[in-house]
Design a protein around this motif. Sequence first.
Motif, mmCIF file in Angstrom:
data_model
loop_
_atom_site.group_PDB
_atom_site.id
_atom_site.type_symbol
_atom_site.label_atom_id
_atom_site.label_comp_id
_atom_site.label_asym_id
_atom_site.label_seq_id
_atom_site.Cartn_x
_atom_site.Cartn_y
_atom_site.Cartn_z
ATOM 1 N N ILE A 1 -3.671 20.321 1.152
ATOM 2 C CA ILE A 1 -3.904 18.750 1.126
ATOM 3 C C ILE A 1 -2.980 18.411 1.834
ATOM 4 C CG2 ILE A 1 -4.655 16.686 -0.113
ATOM 5 C CD1 ILE A 1 -4.942 18.646 -2.760
ATOM 6 N N ARG A 2 -3.862 17.686 3.402
ATOM 7 C CA ARG A 2 -2.575 16.989 4.500
ATOM 8 C C ARG A 2 -3.462 15.527 4.084
ATOM 9 N NH1 ARG A 2 -0.530 19.693 8.860
ATOM 10 N NH2 ARG A 2 0.358 17.715 8.700
ATOM 11 N N VAL A 3 -2.651 14.673 4.629
ATOM 12 C CA VAL A 3 -2.483 13.405 4.136
ATOM 13 C C VAL A 3 -2.903 12.610 5.857
ATOM 14 C CG1 VAL A 3 -1.942 10.794 3.716
ATOM 15 C CG2 VAL A 3 -2.383 12.501 2.502
ATOM 16 N N GLU A 4 -3.292 11.577 6.102
ATOM 17 C CA GLU A 4 -2.852 11.499 7.381
ATOM 18 C C GLU A 4 -3.151 9.800 8.034
ATOM 19 O OE1 GLU A 4 -0.612 12.732 10.280
ATOM 20 O OE2 GLU A 4 -0.873 15.028 9.391
ATOM 21 N N ASP A 5 -2.479 8.821 8.807
ATOM 22 C CA ASP A 5 -3.117 7.861 8.862
ATOM 23 C C ASP A 5 -4.973 7.548 8.984
ATOM 24 O OD1 ASP A 5 -1.301 6.058 7.759
ATOM 25 O OD2 ASP A 5 0.193 5.815 9.068
ATOM 26 N N PHE A 6 -4.781 8.054 10.132
ATOM 27 C CA PHE A 6 -6.655 8.556 10.483
ATOM 28 C C PHE A 6 -6.182 9.607 10.818
ATOM 29 C CE2 PHE A 6 -5.136 3.609 11.369
ATOM 30 C CZ PHE A 6 -6.113 3.426 11.010
ATOM 31 N N PRO A 7 -7.903 9.840 11.286
ATOM 32 C CA PRO A 7 -8.762 11.539 11.517
ATOM 33 C C PRO A 7 -8.255 11.218 13.209
ATOM 34 C CG PRO A 7 -10.363 10.313 10.966
ATOM 35 C CD PRO A 7 -9.369 9.215 10.994
ATOM 36 N N THR A 8 -7.654 12.937 13.670
ATOM 37 C CA THR A 8 -7.851 12.704 15.210
ATOM 38 C C THR A 8 -8.765 12.356 15.926
ATOM 39 O OG1 THR A 8 -8.457 15.312 15.343
ATOM 40 C CG2 THR A 8 -5.655 14.706 15.079
ATOM 41 N N ASP A 9 -8.892 11.630 17.275
ATOM 42 C CA ASP A 9 -9.882 11.448 18.476
ATOM 43 C C ASP A 9 -10.573 12.494 18.596
ATOM 44 O OD1 ASP A 9 -8.399 9.028 19.321
ATOM 45 O OD2 ASP A 9 -7.639 9.215 20.240
ATOM 46 N N GLU A 10 -10.486 14.109 18.236
ATOM 47 C CA GLU A 10 -10.650 14.724 18.122
ATOM 48 C C GLU A 10 -12.268 15.118 17.024
ATOM 49 O OE1 GLU A 10 -10.251 20.018 18.272
ATOM 50 O OE2 GLU A 10 -9.811 18.727 19.880
ATOM 51 N N VAL A 11 -11.379 15.058 16.182
ATOM 52 C CA VAL A 11 -12.190 15.507 14.713
ATOM 53 C C VAL A 11 -13.133 13.830 14.391
ATOM 54 C CG1 VAL A 11 -12.496 14.912 12.357
ATOM 55 C CG2 VAL A 11 -10.770 16.529 13.834
ATOM 56 N N LEU A 12 -13.105 12.752 15.038
ATOM 57 C CA LEU A 12 -13.877 11.687 14.742
ATOM 58 C C LEU A 12 -15.330 11.797 15.958
ATOM 59 C CD1 LEU A 12 -11.430 8.318 15.318
ATOM 60 C CD2 LEU A 12 -12.474 9.096 13.004
ATOM 61 N N GLN A 13 -14.587 12.285 17.218
ATOM 62 C CA GLN A 13 -15.723 12.775 18.271
ATOM 63 C C GLN A 13 -16.381 14.068 17.780
ATOM 64 O OE1 GLN A 13 -14.003 13.936 22.273
ATOM 65 N NE2 GLN A 13 -16.377 13.635 22.818
ATOM 66 N N GLU A 14 -15.880 14.703 16.753
ATOM 67 C CA GLU A 14 -16.824 16.447 16.299
ATOM 68 C C GLU A 14 -18.118 15.803 15.521
ATOM 69 O OE1 GLU A 14 -15.520 20.077 14.699
ATOM 70 O OE2 GLU A 14 -14.136 19.645 16.002
ATOM 71 N N ALA B 1 0.480 -1.062 -0.039
ATOM 72 C CA ALA B 1 -0.027 0.015 0.223
ATOM 73 C C ALA B 1 0.996 1.342 0.352
ATOM 74 C CB ALA B 1 -0.818 -0.581 1.410
ATOM 75 N N PRO B 2 0.467 2.330 -0.681
ATOM 76 C CA PRO B 2 1.071 3.288 -0.582
ATOM 77 C C PRO B 2 1.322 4.405 0.387
ATOM 78 C CG PRO B 2 -0.799 4.418 -1.901
ATOM 79 C CD PRO B 2 -1.016 2.597 -1.335
ATOM 80 N N ASP B 3 2.007 4.843 0.639
ATOM 81 C CA ASP B 3 3.020 5.451 2.303
ATOM 82 C C ASP B 3 2.899 6.816 2.340
ATOM 83 O OD1 ASP B 3 4.962 6.699 0.834
ATOM 84 O OD2 ASP B 3 6.116 5.521 1.673
ATOM 85 N N LEU B 4 2.788 7.646 3.689
ATOM 86 C CA LEU B 4 2.193 8.301 3.566
ATOM 87 C C LEU B 4 2.653 9.622 1.988
ATOM 88 C CD1 LEU B 4 1.911 9.383 6.821
ATOM 89 C CD2 LEU B 4 -0.051 8.996 6.087
ATOM 90 N N ASP B 5 3.903 9.598 1.591
ATOM 91 C CA ASP B 5 4.612 10.441 1.307
ATOM 92 C C ASP B 5 3.913 9.803 -0.429
ATOM 93 O OD1 ASP B 5 5.814 11.910 2.827
ATOM 94 O OD2 ASP B 5 7.863 10.778 2.377
ATOM 95 N N ALA B 6 4.075 8.870 -0.661
ATOM 96 C CA ALA B 6 2.906 8.065 -2.458
ATOM 97 C C ALA B 6 1.561 8.433 -1.713
ATOM 98 C CB ALA B 6 3.358 6.623 -2.187
ATOM 99 N N PHE B 7 1.381 8.432 -0.649
ATOM 100 C CA PHE B 7 -0.222 9.574 -1.142
ATOM 101 C C PHE B 7 -0.376 10.400 -1.116
ATOM 102 C CE2 PHE B 7 -4.307 9.009 0.485
ATOM 103 C CZ PHE B 7 -5.219 7.773 0.616
ATOM 104 N N GLU B 8 0.146 11.268 -0.739
ATOM 105 C CA GLU B 8 0.268 12.652 -0.861
ATOM 106 C C GLU B 8 0.258 13.309 -2.562
ATOM 107 O OE1 GLU B 8 3.158 14.970 2.133
ATOM 108 O OE2 GLU B 8 1.951 13.933 3.463
#
Length: 136
Positions: free
Chosen positions: A41-54, A11-18
């Motif tokens: 445009i930012r790529v992260e593996d997952f949303p933060t807990d704060e974003v998930l909750q919001e 699977a593409p890593d963060l750099d390749a995904f960007e």
Amino acid sequence: MDHAALGALKAPDLDAFEAIAAAAYERLPEDFRALCKGLVIRVEDFPTDEVLQEMGAETDFDLLGLFQGTGMPFQSVQHSGAMPNMIWLYRRPILDYWAEHDETLGDVVTHVLVHEIGHHFGLSDADMEAIEKRAE
């Protein structure tokens, strides 16, 4: 593809995904991209807990992306010191979605980009579908 080549696929890593995300964004129609002048445009593996909750997400895989900011039509002089508009793409949920559907990864990323920008501007699903077709 031979068996050895299949075993080497990753699977593409963060750099390749960007890079995939940047290419997908550049394929979007210019008039659509103009809605988000200076978009980051930012790529992260997952949303933060704060974003998930919001967002009311039940699992880490529920959100594929998120738009944060103020679109051009809604900006005013008072926004001059505001943070830039940002799209967050969540690599692992997108890869999970991609693995379960018959679409290319580039198509999935384009779909997420268009929808994150489009919903922010109140575009209909038909409008966003037309924009995606123009990007192909």
